[in-house]
Design a protein around this motif. Structure first.
Motif, short mmCIF file in Angstrom:
data_model
loop_
_atom_site.label_atom_id
_atom_site.label_comp_id
_atom_site.label_asym_id
_atom_site.label_seq_id
_atom_site.Cartn_x
_atom_site.Cartn_y
_atom_site.Cartn_z
N ARG A 2 7.16 -10.67 -5.68
CA ARG A 2 6.19 -10.49 -4.60
C ARG A 2 4.86 -9.99 -5.16
O ARG A 2 3.80 -10.40 -4.70
CB ARG A 2 6.76 -9.51 -3.58
CG ARG A 2 5.94 -9.38 -2.34
CD ARG A 2 6.63 -8.55 -1.32
NE ARG A 2 7.15 -7.34 -1.93
CZ ARG A 2 8.03 -6.57 -1.37
NH1 ARG A 2 8.53 -6.85 -0.20
NH2 ARG A 2 8.46 -5.47 -1.97
N TYR A 6 1.03 -11.59 -4.79
CA TYR A 6 -0.17 -10.81 -4.45
C TYR A 6 -1.27 -11.04 -5.49
O TYR A 6 -2.43 -11.23 -5.15
CB TYR A 6 0.13 -9.31 -4.39
CG TYR A 6 0.92 -8.85 -3.21
CD1 TYR A 6 0.91 -9.53 -2.01
CD2 TYR A 6 1.71 -7.72 -3.30
CE1 TYR A 6 1.64 -9.09 -0.93
CE2 TYR A 6 2.45 -7.26 -2.23
CZ TYR A 6 2.41 -7.96 -1.04
OH TYR A 6 3.13 -7.52 0.03
N HIS A 71 -1.20 3.13 -2.85
CA HIS A 71 -1.32 2.11 -1.81
C HIS A 71 -2.59 2.33 -0.97
O HIS A 71 -3.20 1.37 -0.52
CB HIS A 71 -0.07 2.08 -0.93
CG HIS A 71 0.37 3.42 -0.45
ND1 HIS A 71 1.05 4.31 -1.27
CD2 HIS A 71 0.23 4.03 0.74
CE1 HIS A 71 1.30 5.41 -0.58
NE2 HIS A 71 0.81 5.27 0.63
N LYS A 181 -1.64 -5.49 4.28
CA LYS A 181 -0.22 -5.75 4.01
C LYS A 181 0.34 -4.76 2.98
O LYS A 181 1.44 -4.24 3.15
CB LYS A 181 -0.04 -7.19 3.54
CG LYS A 181 1.42 -7.58 3.38
CD LYS A 181 1.55 -9.06 3.20
CE LYS A 181 2.94 -9.58 3.10
NZ LYS A 181 4.03 -8.76 2.87
N GLU A 185 3.32 -2.14 3.85
CA GLU A 185 4.57 -2.15 3.08
C GLU A 185 4.89 -0.79 2.49
O GLU A 185 6.03 -0.34 2.53
CB GLU A 185 4.49 -3.19 1.96
CG GLU A 185 4.84 -4.58 2.40
CD GLU A 185 4.87 -5.54 1.24
OE1 GLU A 185 4.49 -5.19 0.10
OE2 GLU A 185 5.30 -6.68 1.47
N HIS A 186 3.90 -0.13 1.92
CA HIS A 186 4.14 1.18 1.30
C HIS A 186 4.43 2.25 2.34
O HIS A 186 5.10 3.22 2.03
CB HIS A 186 2.95 1.59 0.43
CG HIS A 186 2.95 0.92 -0.91
ND1 HIS A 186 3.71 1.34 -1.96
CD2 HIS A 186 2.30 -0.19 -1.35
CE1 HIS A 186 3.54 0.55 -3.00
NE2 HIS A 186 2.67 -0.39 -2.65
N GLY A 188 6.19 1.56 4.90
CA GLY A 188 7.48 1.18 5.47
C GLY A 188 7.38 0.53 6.83
O GLY A 188 8.38 0.39 7.53
N PHE A 190 6.00 -2.62 7.32
CA PHE A 190 6.10 -4.08 7.20
C PHE A 190 7.02 -4.46 6.08
O PHE A 190 7.03 -3.96 5.03
CB PHE A 190 4.69 -4.65 6.96
CG PHE A 190 4.63 -6.14 7.00
CD1 PHE A 190 4.91 -6.82 8.16
CD2 PHE A 190 4.28 -6.86 5.88
CE1 PHE A 190 4.83 -8.20 8.21
CE2 PHE A 190 4.18 -8.22 5.90
CZ PHE A 190 4.46 -8.91 7.08
#
Length: 190
Positions: A2, A6, A71, A181, A185-186, A188, A190
Motif C-alpha cells: 500500500r 501511495y 501522519h 487518507k 488511516e493512522h 484508525g 479509514f
C-alpha cells in the motif's frame, strides 16, 4: 504494498508540474530536435530525483523525533503542497508564456521550480518507503518519461494548450486526498 501505491501516486501528482511545463514548452518549440526534448526531460528528471533524495535524507534524519506524529506531518505537507499547486495553477492563468529551454540557466531554474514539491515528497517518503535509492531512480525515470511525453505532445498538438492547463489543479487535489487518507488511516478511521 500500500505504501508503494501511495508513493507512485505522489510521484505522478508532483509530475503534473513537469508535464504541464513540458507540454507548454513543446507548444512553443512546435518542431524540435530529439536532443532538446531529451535535455528538457533529463533536466526535470535529474533535479526532481535530487530534491527527492535530499528530502528523504532530511526526513530519515528526523524520523525518530517525529514518529509519534508523522501522519500529521505527512497530512500537513501534502495539504500545503496540494493547495500551493492549485493556487499556482489559478494564479498562472493570466501569464504570457515565453519558453525556457533555449537557455540552460532558465531550463534549470524551471526544472527546480517545478520540482520543489519533490523535496516535501521525499520527506513524506521517508515515512512510507525504505529503499530510497531505488525510489530515487524511479522518480527520475517517471519524471523523465512524463516530461519527454509532454514535450512530444506539445510539439504535435499545440491546439490542446487550454485543456491541459487544469492538470496542475487536479494534481494538487490528488495530493490533498492522499494526505487526508494517510491521516484517516493512522487515526484508525479509514
Amino acid at each position: 504494498m500500500r505504501n508503494i501505491l501511495y508513493f507512485f501516486l505522489l510521484i505522478l501528482s508532483i509530475n503534473v508540474d513537469c508535464f504541464v511545463s513540458s507540454v507548454t514548452e513543446g507548444f512553443l518549440l512546435k518542431e524540435s530536435s530529439g536532443e532538446r526534448k531529451t535535455l528538457i526531460a533529463f533536466s526535470f528528471g535529474l533535479i526532481q530525483s535530487i530534491l527527492f533524495l535530499i528530502g528523504y535524507l532530511l526526513g530519515s534524519a528526523f524520523l525518530k523525533f517525529i514518529s509519534t506524529f508523522d501522519h500529521y506531518v505527512a497530512f500537513l505537507l501534502l495539504l500545503l503542497i496540494g493547495i500551493h499547486m492549485i493556487y499556482e495553477d489559478i494564479k498562472g492563468r493570466e501569464e504570457v508564456y515565453k519558453g525556457f529551454s533555449k537557455d540552460l540557466k532558465s531550463l534549470v531554474a524551471v526544472a527546480f521550480a517545478v520540482s520543489i514539491d519533490s523535496l516535501a515528497v521525499g520527506l513524506v517518503s521517508s515515512i512510507l518507503v525504505k529503499r530510497f535509492l531505488i525510489f530515487a531512480l524511479v522518480v527520475f525515470l517517471i519524471t523523465f518519461c512524463i516530461s519527454l511525453i509532454g514535450v512530444c505532445i506539445g510539439t504535435r498538438f499545440s491546439h490542446l494548450a487550454k485543456k491541459i492547463r487544469y492538470a496542475q489543479s487536479l494534481g494538487g487535489l490528488v495530493l490533498i486526498i492522499l494526505g487526508v487518507k494517510i491521516l484517516l488511516e493512522h487515526l484508525g478511521i479509514f
